[in-house]
Design an enzyme around this catalytic site. Structure first.
Site, PDB file in Angstrom:
ATOM      1  N   ARG A  82       0.717  -1.440  -0.081  1.00  0.00           N
ATOM      2  CA  ARG A  82      -0.050  -0.022   0.000  1.00  0.00           C
ATOM      3  C   ARG A  82       0.830   1.310   0.135  1.00  0.00           C
ATOM      4  NH1 ARG A  82      -3.333  -2.714   3.989  1.00  0.00           N
ATOM      5  NH2 ARG A  82      -4.918  -3.744   2.780  1.00  0.00           N
ATOM      6  N   LYS A  85       3.514  11.951 -11.475  1.00  0.00           N
ATOM      7  CA  LYS A  85       2.579  11.136 -12.258  1.00  0.00           C
ATOM      8  C   LYS A  85       3.360   9.589 -12.611  1.00  0.00           C
ATOM      9  CE  LYS A  85      -0.296  13.895 -15.141  1.00  0.00           C
ATOM     10  NZ  LYS A  85      -0.498  14.273 -16.549  1.00  0.00           N
ATOM     11  N   GLU A 100      10.544  17.170 -25.137  1.00  0.00           N
ATOM     12  CA  GLU A 100       9.795  17.584 -24.167  1.00  0.00           C
ATOM     13  C   GLU A 100      10.515  19.326 -23.776  1.00  0.00           C
ATOM     14  OE1 GLU A 100       7.257  16.247 -23.174  1.00  0.00           O
ATOM     15  OE2 GLU A 100       7.441  14.306 -22.817  1.00  0.00           O
ATOM     16  N   LYS A 138       8.688  22.790 -15.045  1.00  0.00           N
ATOM     17  CA  LYS A 138       7.872  21.811 -14.943  1.00  0.00           C
ATOM     18  C   LYS A 138       7.423  21.730 -13.296  1.00  0.00           C
ATOM     19  CE  LYS A 138       6.169  17.086 -15.358  1.00  0.00           C
ATOM     20  NZ  LYS A 138       6.118  15.817 -15.815  1.00  0.00           N
ATOM     21  N   GLU A 180      -3.691  18.247 -11.741  1.00  0.00           N
ATOM     22  CA  GLU A 180      -4.033  18.541 -13.069  1.00  0.00           C
ATOM     23  C   GLU A 180      -5.691  18.792 -13.263  1.00  0.00           C
ATOM     24  OE1 GLU A 180      -1.870  16.189 -16.239  1.00  0.00           O
ATOM     25  OE2 GLU A 180      -3.501  16.384 -17.307  1.00  0.00           O
ATOM     26  N   ARG A 217      -1.957  22.479 -15.160  1.00  0.00           N
ATOM     27  CA  ARG A 217      -0.869  21.228 -15.435  1.00  0.00           C
ATOM     28  C   ARG A 217      -1.319  20.707 -16.719  1.00  0.00           C
ATOM     29  NH1 ARG A 217       1.043  16.412 -11.557  1.00  0.00           N
ATOM     30  NH2 ARG A 217       2.453  15.604 -13.134  1.00  0.00           N
ATOM     31  N   ASN A 243       0.751  18.878 -21.437  1.00  0.00           N
ATOM     32  CA  ASN A 243       0.228  17.664 -22.331  1.00  0.00           C
ATOM     33  C   ASN A 243       0.124  18.175 -23.857  1.00  0.00           C
ATOM     34  OD1 ASN A 243      -0.449  15.626 -20.271  1.00  0.00           O
ATOM     35  ND2 ASN A 243      -2.115  16.874 -20.028  1.00  0.00           N
ATOM     36  N   HIS A 288       0.614  15.745 -26.875  1.00  0.00           N
ATOM     37  CA  HIS A 288       0.525  14.440 -26.104  1.00  0.00           C
ATOM     38  C   HIS A 288      -0.799  13.643 -26.560  1.00  0.00           C
ATOM     39  CE1 HIS A 288       3.829  15.376 -24.045  1.00  0.00           C
ATOM     40  NE2 HIS A 288       3.960  14.316 -23.430  1.00  0.00           N
ATOM     41  N   HIS A 346       0.524  10.267 -27.860  1.00  0.00           N
ATOM     42  CA  HIS A 346      -0.060   9.034 -27.006  1.00  0.00           C
ATOM     43  C   HIS A 346      -0.507   8.043 -28.090  1.00  0.00           C
ATOM     44  CE1 HIS A 346       0.346  10.542 -22.647  1.00  0.00           C
ATOM     45  NE2 HIS A 346       1.940  10.262 -23.351  1.00  0.00           N
ATOM     46  N   HIS A 398       8.824   8.032 -27.178  1.00  0.00           N
ATOM     47  CA  HIS A 398       7.873   9.000 -26.865  1.00  0.00           C
ATOM     48  C   HIS A 398       8.230  10.618 -27.259  1.00  0.00           C
ATOM     49  CE1 HIS A 398       5.193  10.793 -23.763  1.00  0.00           C
ATOM     50  NE2 HIS A 398       6.262  11.589 -23.521  1.00  0.00           N
TER      51      HIS A 398
HETATM   52  N1  LIG Z   1       5.433  10.666 -15.651  1.00  0.00           N
HETATM   53  C1  LIG Z   1       5.542  11.813 -16.438  1.00  0.00           C
HETATM   54  O1  LIG Z   1       5.392  12.867 -15.781  1.00  0.00           O
HETATM   55  C2  LIG Z   1       6.302  11.334 -17.690  1.00  0.00           C
HETATM   56  C3  LIG Z   1       6.725  12.674 -18.394  1.00  0.00           C
HETATM   57  C4  LIG Z   1       7.362  12.423 -19.655  1.00  0.00           C
HETATM   58  C5  LIG Z   1       7.306  11.103 -20.240  1.00  0.00           C
HETATM   59  N2  LIG Z   1       7.171  10.174 -19.286  1.00  0.00           N
HETATM   60  C6  LIG Z   1       7.136   8.522 -19.769  1.00  0.00           C
HETATM   61  O2  LIG Z   1       8.592   8.453 -19.955  1.00  0.00           O
HETATM   62  C7  LIG Z   1       8.894   7.369 -20.915  1.00  0.00           C
HETATM   63  C8  LIG Z   1      10.087   8.077 -21.802  1.00  0.00           C
HETATM   64  O3  LIG Z   1      11.255   8.131 -21.149  1.00  0.00           O
HETATM   65  P1  LIG Z   1      12.624   7.930 -22.014  1.00  0.00           P
HETATM   66  O4  LIG Z   1      12.511   8.671 -23.149  1.00  0.00           O
HETATM   67  O5  LIG Z   1      13.725   8.331 -20.876  1.00  0.00           O
HETATM   68  O6  LIG Z   1      12.535   6.564 -22.214  1.00  0.00           O
HETATM   69  P2  LIG Z   1      13.508   4.959 -21.362  1.00  0.00           P
HETATM   70  O7  LIG Z   1      13.066   5.113 -20.320  1.00  0.00           O
HETATM   71  O8  LIG Z   1      12.910   3.946 -22.338  1.00  0.00           O
HETATM   72  O9  LIG Z   1      14.888   5.432 -22.111  1.00  0.00           O
HETATM   73  C9  LIG Z   1      15.065   5.335 -23.511  1.00  0.00           C
HETATM   74  C10 LIG Z   1      16.473   4.655 -23.727  1.00  0.00           C
HETATM   75  O10 LIG Z   1      17.629   5.056 -23.240  1.00  0.00           O
HETATM   76  C11 LIG Z   1      18.182   4.025 -22.245  1.00  0.00           C
HETATM   77  N3  LIG Z   1      18.924   4.573 -21.276  1.00  0.00           N
HETATM   78  C12 LIG Z   1      18.302   5.467 -20.336  1.00  0.00           C
HETATM   79  N4  LIG Z   1      19.566   6.082 -19.695  1.00  0.00           N
HETATM   80  C13 LIG Z   1      20.734   5.827 -20.237  1.00  0.00           C
HETATM   81  C14 LIG Z   1      22.009   6.241 -20.202  1.00  0.00           C
HETATM   82  N5  LIG Z   1      22.400   7.074 -19.019  1.00  0.00           N
HETATM   83  N6  LIG Z   1      22.757   5.617 -20.879  1.00  0.00           N
HETATM   84  C15 LIG Z   1      22.587   4.653 -21.926  1.00  0.00           C
HETATM   85  N7  LIG Z   1      21.267   4.417 -22.014  1.00  0.00           N
HETATM   86  C16 LIG Z   1      20.183   4.981 -21.389  1.00  0.00           C
HETATM   87  C17 LIG Z   1      17.157   3.293 -21.901  1.00  0.00           C
HETATM   88  O11 LIG Z   1      17.655   1.874 -21.599  1.00  0.00           O
HETATM   89  C18 LIG Z   1      16.118   3.207 -23.135  1.00  0.00           C
HETATM   90  O12 LIG Z   1      16.612   2.302 -24.150  1.00  0.00           O
HETATM   91  C19 LIG Z   1       7.654   7.071 -21.573  1.00  0.00           C
HETATM   92  O13 LIG Z   1       7.133   5.815 -21.070  1.00  0.00           O
HETATM   93  C20 LIG Z   1       6.695   8.528 -21.173  1.00  0.00           C
HETATM   94  O14 LIG Z   1       5.301   8.081 -21.214  1.00  0.00           O
HETATM   95  C21 LIG Z   1       6.533  10.359 -18.189  1.00  0.00           C
END
Ligand SMILES: NC(=O)c1ccc[n+]([C@@H]2O[C@H](COP(=O)([O-])OP(=O)(O)OC[C@H]3O[C@@H](n4cnc5c(N)ncnc54)[C@H](O)[C@@H]3O)[C@@H](O)[C@H]2O)c1
Length: 331
Positions: free
Chosen positions: A99, A121, A163, A205, A215, A219, A223, A226, A230, A240
């Site tokens: 929990r 989030k 972003e 942010k 949101e 906030r 998006n 997005h 998405h 992404h």
């Molecule tokens: N929660 C939120 O507010 C929020 C906001 C924006 C995006 N997101 C989410 O984030 C995700 C996208 O994030 P991302 O682009 O970081 O993707 P990811 O976590 O898939 O990382 C991208 C790639 O980079 C590699 N990687 C990460 N760090 C590395 C490093 N230092 N050296 C070498 N390789 C590395 C990972 O293994 C992966 O293959 C999506 O799922 C999206 O929905 C969430």
């Protein structure tokens, strides 16, 4: 309406080795582990397969099993060391394990440093539907250790700039101009400028989320790009960053129709300058179907984020039929 006094975690710059090792379980992915296992030694570590396709319930189940095997209890902290997939998964599993237990993030992609790790989030996908289940729950800390970026692949740098461009489009025309005069290489080679850019975006942010954790208002502006992004992301195996880049162009075009926004070409040029796609061939019918499940839909309307000008975004309820028409003329 629920007003929130939740304190939003502000990222701080520190060396990874300053992390408390006691009763901590690290969650990371195999790429990050492959490059940085030295930093992670002496921790109990769960290493996941890398990629958006693993941001699903089966991964959560396997993490819970491993936490049980580690004997993790309510005093255990989870630390997500990775990109946005890892921070989303870690925040979610920490929010539901027993929990809810403490968690923190060490974002290792540019995208996670400036966006995904901030705001609380945490969610996972269900089929093609992005972030369909999840929680809003703040991490105890966000630690920025830029040495992780030394191994970040070029494409992931580009994704981070999607972003960053979003932030500039919705809130910061000055940053938009700054980005126009540089390129990825500039920030890769200038530590101080990169650090300033990351901190500026992380604070932008943080400020937006602090005022509207749940949101209900501003906030939503985060998006921008997005809604279509998405809907495309998991159907076309776009990253992404790539998906929201295309989504921002679509939203800019609708902004022109509704608000006379006349800077779409500048948005397109900037995204291309940072190596991001601005268009893709897609099945309009299928994408529209997925888009109708957007979390900003209310009955027949979607709260769409549009631009009046660069640096000034607005929320506009748009009828699904209008969105369908706009999709049909997008390419
Ligand atoms: N929660 C939120 O507010 C929020 C906001 C924006 C995006 N997101 C989410 O984030 C995700 C996208 O994030 P991302 O682009 O970081 O993707 P990811 O976590 O898939 O990382 C991208 C790639 O980079 C590699 N990687 C990460 N760090 C590395 C490093 N230092 N050296 C070498 N390789 C590395 C990972 O293994 C992966 O293959 C999506 O799922 C999206 O929905 C969430």
């Amino acid at each position: 309406m629920k007003s929130s006094h939740t304190k939003i975690t502000i990222p701080h710059i520190a060396n990874f080795s300053s992390l408390d090792k006691s009763n901590t379980v690290i969650i990371t992915d195999e790429n990050v582990f492959g490059f940085h296992s030295k930093k992670l030694k002496n921790y109990s570590t769960i290493v996941l397969k890398a990629g958006e396709e693993f941001k699903v319930q089966a991964t959560i189940d396997s993490i819970v099993e491993q936490l049980i095997n580690f004997g993790a209890d309510r005093t255990t902290s989870l630390v997500g060391v990775g990109g946005g997939v890892i921070t989303d998964i870690t925040g979610y599993v920490a929010s539901i394990y027993m929990r809810g237990i403490n968690f923190g993030f060490v974002p290792t992609t540019l995208l996670a440093l400036v966006d995904a790790s901030i705001g609380g989030k945490n969610g996972i996908n269900v089929g093609v539907y992005k972030n369909m289940i999840g929680t809003i729950n703040q991490p105890q800390f966000i630690l920025h250790d830029y040495s992780f970026l030394n191994t970040l692949p070029e494409a992931e740098w580009q994704n981070g700039f999607a972003e960053i461009t979003k932030h500039a489009c919705i809130k910061d025309a000055v940053m938009f101009r700054e980005l126009q005069s540089h390129a990825v290489k500039y920030y890769q080679t200038k530590n101080k400028e990169l650090s300033l850019l990351i901190e500026k975006n992380a604070m932008l942010k943080t400020k937006v989320v602090s005022k509207d954790v749940n949101e209900v208002g501003d906030r939503k502006l985060l998006n921008f790009g997005h809604t279509l992004g998405h809907a495309l992301e998991n159907q076309y195996e776009l990253s992404h960053g790539q998906a929201i880049s295309i989504g921002m162009v679509f939203a800019s075009r609708i902004s022109k129709q509704l608000y006379g926004f006349n800077q779409t070409d500048e948005v397109i040029n900037l995204l291309e300058q940072y190596g991001l796609p601005t268009n893709v061939l897609f099945n309009k019918k299928k994408v529209f179907e997925v888009l109708t499940m957007d979390k900003k839909r209310e009955k027949d309307f979607i709260k769409f984020i549009l631009l009046q000008k660069i640096g000034k975004a607005v929320i506009k309820e748009i009828n699904l039929i209008e969105i369908k028409e706009a999709l049909n003329t997008f390419i």
